[in-house]
Enzyme design. Structure first.
Site, PDB file in Angstrom:
ATOM      1  CD  GLU A  96      34.835  44.200  34.849  1.00 30.55           C
ATOM      2  OE1 GLU A  96      33.600  44.176  34.614  1.00 30.55           O
ATOM      3  OE2 GLU A  96      35.419  42.882  36.061  1.00 30.55           O
ATOM      4  CG  HIS A 156      31.078  37.443  36.264  1.00 29.89           C
ATOM      5  ND1 HIS A 156      31.432  38.538  37.593  1.00 29.89           N
ATOM      6  CD2 HIS A 156      31.749  36.463  37.185  1.00 29.89           C
ATOM      7  CE1 HIS A 156      32.242  37.990  38.428  1.00 29.89           C
ATOM      8  NE2 HIS A 156      32.285  36.595  38.462  1.00 29.89           N
ATOM      9  CG  ASP A 168      29.336  40.895  35.658  1.00 30.24           C
ATOM     10  OD1 ASP A 168      28.929  39.549  36.928  1.00 30.24           O
ATOM     11  OD2 ASP A 168      30.360  41.343  35.867  1.00 30.24           O
TER      12      ASP A 168
HETATM   13 ZN   LIG Z   1      31.957  40.038  36.922  1.00 30.37          ZN
END
Ligand SMILES: [Zn+2]
Length: 271
Positions: free
Chosen positions: A102, A168, A178
């Protein structure tokens, strides 16, 4: 960067911040893919706090802040909960087959030039916005953040032999955006391709026990923990300077992975 016992360490042997998330499955995984995400949050701290909160039912292996700071939440051989319902190249449920990173970033912005805002209303200056061909605005990643992410991705690709780096959005296209248009996906994907071609063309081995040094000459210090490299240690060549070769050690030596240093070129041979 290097990996020991599925935790991330810096080259100087210090471990990156580790804050264990309870949001993980029991048992181990053998990761094949790296999935890149943005947090869609307001800060790395708030995202780490959420991803370690049992209420979230979500996690990732790593969070990388805009200042390049890294926090690991889940060991790389454990199943983190970052992908959700997902599919890629015939594989379903990517959490069982991937490592998730992330990146702190608010993600897709609302508004238009002069008034770009995060979903919670914070104004983002135009010079921090990438506008894609559809006119959508995305908060840019910082150079530090991308530099660190690239280092980490390359380390993971090499350590685990990852097959591909995906977003993603690639694995859940109807649900997710994303890491978005501001993320240099092509550059990251080439980290895997680059590794393949290097390995095929340029694997060498030491023909004798051989010191590995911090610079191209005997005046430079040895890496004491791993010197001498045993005969038959596999290397790939990164750079040359006269008879010296800057090499990436492909084998584990004395439990050390991802060693890069200089060796005398006379004592290595192409396999
Ligand atoms: Zn994600």
């Amino acid at each position: 960067m290097k990996i020991k016992a599925h935790k991330l360490f810096r080259t100087d042997d210090s471990q990156v911040a580790f804050k264990r998330s309870p949001n993980q499955s029991s048992g181990t995984i053998q990761p094949r893919f790296l999935v890149m995400h943005y947090t869609a949050g307001s800060s790395a701290e708030s995202s780490i706090s959420w991803l370690t909160n049992p209420m979230a039912n979500a996690s990732a292996h790593l969070v990388i802040g805009r200042d390049g700071s890294i926090t690991q939440l889940v060991a790389f051989n454990r199943k983190a909960w970052h992908a959700g319902r997902s599919q890629w190249r015939g594989v379903k449920g990517l959490n069982s087959h991937s490592i998730g990173i992330e990146l702190d970033n608010p993600g897709l912005l609302q508004g238009s030039a002069g008034n770009w805002r995060t979903t919670w209303g914070r104004l983002v200056p135009d010079n921090e916005v990438l506008v894609d061909s559809n006119g959508s605005g995305w908060h840019v990643y910082t150079e530090q953040q991308l530099e660190v992410a690239r280092d980490v991705a390359l380390t993971l690709v090499r350590h685990y032999g990852l097959e591909e780096i995906v977003g993603h959005k690639d694995i859940a296209p109807t649900r997710k955006n994303d890491p978005g248009a501001a993320f240099p996906m092509t550059t990251f994907q080439s980290l895997v391709d680059g590794r393949d071609s290097d390995d095929e063309e340029e694997v060498f081995e030491t023909t004798t026990a051989l010191n590995i040094r911090k610079g191209p000459g005997t005046e430079f210090d040895k890496f004491d923990e791993v010197s001498p490299l045993p005969k038959g240690t596999r290397l790939s060549i990164l750079d040359s300077q006269s008879v010296w070769r800057r090499v990436d050690v492909l084998d584990m030596v004395n439990n050390e992975m991802d060693i890069v240093g200089w060796v005398h070129g006379r004592y290595i041979a192409r396999i």
